[in-house]
Scaffold this motif. Sequence first.
Motif, PDB file in Angstrom:
ATOM      1  N   GLY A  81      17.571 -10.040   9.646  1.00  0.00           N
ATOM      2  CA  GLY A  81      18.543  -9.452  10.565  1.00  0.00           C
ATOM      3  C   GLY A  81      18.118  -9.655  12.001  1.00  0.00           C
ATOM      4  N   THR A  82      18.100  -8.585  12.777  1.00  0.00           N
ATOM      5  CA  THR A  82      17.691  -8.682  14.177  1.00  0.00           C
ATOM      6  C   THR A  82      16.203  -8.434  14.372  1.00  0.00           C
ATOM      7  OG1 THR A  82      18.396  -6.384  14.470  1.00  0.00           O
ATOM      8  CG2 THR A  82      19.963  -8.108  15.118  1.00  0.00           C
ATOM      9  N   GLY A  83      15.438  -8.320  13.273  1.00  0.00           N
ATOM     10  CA  GLY A  83      13.985  -8.259  13.378  1.00  0.00           C
ATOM     11  C   GLY A  83      13.382  -6.871  13.364  1.00  0.00           C
ATOM     12  N   SER A  84      14.120  -5.892  12.852  1.00  0.00           N
ATOM     13  CA  SER A  84      13.620  -4.513  12.844  1.00  0.00           C
ATOM     14  C   SER A  84      12.284  -4.392  12.114  1.00  0.00           C
ATOM     15  CB  SER A  84      14.661  -3.602  12.192  1.00  0.00           C
ATOM     16  OG  SER A  84      14.140  -2.335  11.890  1.00  0.00           O
TER      17      SER A  84
ATOM     18  N   ALA B  26       4.525  -5.487  12.519  1.00  0.00           N
ATOM     19  CA  ALA B  26       3.530  -6.322  13.202  1.00  0.00           C
ATOM     20  C   ALA B  26       2.626  -5.487  14.094  1.00  0.00           C
ATOM     21  CB  ALA B  26       4.235  -7.404  14.021  1.00  0.00           C
ATOM     22  N   ALA B  27       3.197  -4.518  14.777  1.00  0.00           N
ATOM     23  CA  ALA B  27       2.416  -3.683  15.696  1.00  0.00           C
ATOM     24  C   ALA B  27       1.516  -2.687  14.973  1.00  0.00           C
ATOM     25  CB  ALA B  27       3.361  -2.921  16.626  1.00  0.00           C
ATOM     26  N   ARG B  28       1.658  -2.584  13.655  1.00  0.00           N
ATOM     27  CA  ARG B  28       0.857  -1.649  12.866  1.00  0.00           C
ATOM     28  C   ARG B  28      -0.183  -2.345  12.005  1.00  0.00           C
ATOM     29  NH1 ARG B  28       5.512   0.500  14.238  1.00  0.00           N
ATOM     30  NH2 ARG B  28       5.717   2.778  14.445  1.00  0.00           N
ATOM     31  N   LEU B  29      -0.156  -3.662  11.962  1.00  0.00           N
ATOM     32  CA  LEU B  29      -1.121  -4.429  11.180  1.00  0.00           C
ATOM     33  C   LEU B  29      -2.212  -4.981  12.095  1.00  0.00           C
ATOM     34  CD1 LEU B  29       1.197  -6.533   8.825  1.00  0.00           C
ATOM     35  CD2 LEU B  29       0.092  -4.323   8.363  1.00  0.00           C
ATOM     36  N   PRO B  30      -3.447  -5.000  11.635  1.00  0.00           N
ATOM     37  CA  PRO B  30      -4.528  -5.545  12.459  1.00  0.00           C
ATOM     38  C   PRO B  30      -4.616  -7.058  12.340  1.00  0.00           C
ATOM     39  CG  PRO B  30      -5.410  -4.729  10.389  1.00  0.00           C
ATOM     40  CD  PRO B  30      -3.937  -4.419  10.363  1.00  0.00           C
ATOM     41  N   GLY B  31      -5.227  -7.661  13.353  1.00  0.00           N
ATOM     42  CA  GLY B  31      -5.559  -9.073  13.275  1.00  0.00           C
ATOM     43  C   GLY B  31      -4.412 -10.003  13.618  1.00  0.00           C
ATOM     44  N   PRO B  32      -4.738 -11.296  13.845  1.00  0.00           N
ATOM     45  CA  PRO B  32      -3.708 -12.287  14.166  1.00  0.00           C
ATOM     46  C   PRO B  32      -2.715 -12.431  13.019  1.00  0.00           C
ATOM     47  CG  PRO B  32      -5.824 -13.349  13.763  1.00  0.00           C
ATOM     48  CD  PRO B  32      -6.098 -11.881  13.802  1.00  0.00           C
ATOM     49  N   GLN B  33      -1.449 -12.607  13.384  1.00  0.00           N
ATOM     50  CA  GLN B  33      -0.383 -12.696  12.389  1.00  0.00           C
ATOM     51  C   GLN B  33       0.580 -13.825  12.724  1.00  0.00           C
ATOM     52  OE1 GLN B  33       1.592  -8.761  12.199  1.00  0.00           O
ATOM     53  NE2 GLN B  33      -0.298  -7.956  13.091  1.00  0.00           N
ATOM     54  N   HIS B  34       1.150 -14.403  11.658  1.00  0.00           N
ATOM     55  CA  HIS B  34       2.293 -15.302  11.835  1.00  0.00           C
ATOM     56  C   HIS B  34       3.413 -14.809  10.939  1.00  0.00           C
ATOM     57  CE1 HIS B  34       4.670 -18.770  12.755  1.00  0.00           C
ATOM     58  NE2 HIS B  34       4.843 -19.011  11.470  1.00  0.00           N
ATOM     59  N   TRP B  35       4.544 -14.513  11.532  1.00  0.00           N
ATOM     60  CA  TRP B  35       5.715 -14.026  10.812  1.00  0.00           C
ATOM     61  C   TRP B  35       6.718 -15.154  10.612  1.00  0.00           C
ATOM     62  CZ3 TRP B  35       7.252  -9.029   9.145  1.00  0.00           C
ATOM     63  CH2 TRP B  35       6.260  -8.046   9.289  1.00  0.00           C
ATOM     64  N   ILE B  36       7.193 -15.281   9.389  1.00  0.00           N
ATOM     65  CA  ILE B  36       8.232 -16.258   9.062  1.00  0.00           C
ATOM     66  C   ILE B  36       9.477 -15.463   8.680  1.00  0.00           C
ATOM     67  CG2 ILE B  36       8.898 -18.206   7.593  1.00  0.00           C
ATOM     68  CD1 ILE B  36       5.846 -18.666   7.141  1.00  0.00           C
ATOM     69  N   LEU B  37      10.489 -15.539   9.516  1.00  0.00           N
ATOM     70  CA  LEU B  37      11.692 -14.733   9.353  1.00  0.00           C
ATOM     71  C   LEU B  37      12.763 -15.532   8.613  1.00  0.00           C
ATOM     72  CD1 LEU B  37      11.877 -13.207  12.954  1.00  0.00           C
ATOM     73  CD2 LEU B  37      10.473 -12.480  11.006  1.00  0.00           C
ATOM     74  N   HIS B  38      13.307 -14.944   7.546  1.00  0.00           N
ATOM     75  CA  HIS B  38      14.311 -15.617   6.717  1.00  0.00           C
ATOM     76  C   HIS B  38      15.646 -14.878   6.829  1.00  0.00           C
ATOM     77  CE1 HIS B  38      11.352 -17.987   4.221  1.00  0.00           C
ATOM     78  NE2 HIS B  38      10.554 -16.998   4.622  1.00  0.00           N
ATOM     79  N   ASP B  39      16.710 -15.612   7.095  1.00  0.00           N
ATOM     80  CA  ASP B  39      18.053 -15.042   7.067  1.00  0.00           C
ATOM     81  C   ASP B  39      19.048 -16.194   6.964  1.00  0.00           C
ATOM     82  OD1 ASP B  39      19.000 -11.946   7.986  1.00  0.00           O
ATOM     83  OD2 ASP B  39      20.571 -13.479   8.017  1.00  0.00           O
TER      84      ASP B  39
END
Length: 273
Positions: free
Chosen positions: A51-54, A60-73
């Motif tokens: 959706g709009t990324g809710s 993301a702001a609650r997980l530690p460490g570097p992250q890569h998010w892959i958004l599917h829609d």
Amino acid sequence: MTVEETMPFADWLRLREPADAAARSAELLDVVVRTRLTGDRPTVVHDLGSGTGSMSRWLAARLPGPQHWILHDRDAGLLARAAEGMTGVTAADGAPVTVSTRCGDLTRLTAADLADGSLITASALLDMLTAEEVDRVVDACVGRPTLFAVSVTGLVRLTPADPLDEEVRAAFNEHQRRTVDGRRLLGPDAAAVTAAAFARRGVRVRERPSPWRLGPQDADLAAEWFRGWLGAALAQRPDLTGPARAYAERRLADAAAGRLTVLVEHRDLLADG
């Protein structure tokens, strides 16, 4: 704005974002952080039906460490808004968060498509799927921890109570289970069906409540939710249109005056992988 006049879908997603954030299970989040996302490797998260990324902004702001998010829609416009909304988001410890998008039918994803994932997530998605589609999604997710948040259960309580509440609730739930283009939607049965699908594959599932609790401070959201809720009920039961006119006037007046509170039950699921 009348019952028939509801806001664009993207605007609705943004309006409900704070309520979703407040509802999601902190207990399941803690389990994710403690047991699954430790180590030195960057965390890769696949978010289904972004959706709009809710979900991505919240988690993301609650997980530690570097992250890569892959958004599917399947909606490229929503994906663009979701990616833009991730600008400036950092991890809980200040580590960088990057994002990419994939536009397509998420019910056709395979295990190979999600193989690089440290975690699979979705929010407010499952009720829009069929049992067959849930089976395919579960097949793709098995082997990775999966957090499905804010799935409706069909239970709603409005205060003060009104004699028409229960009839509207039942009609809405029937609408959620409707058949669309040959697809029989799961609606409020989705969380239970999804948990059972994981269990059949030998995957442990933790479940926790994640209710919306809307009070006077949420008057705009409560009114917009009510319009959509009643509108869907009337689409299912046109015979309710007559009595619903006065009902809508009462409820929207209550919301505007800060007299209406709404409890909308949801469930969060965490599958161990």
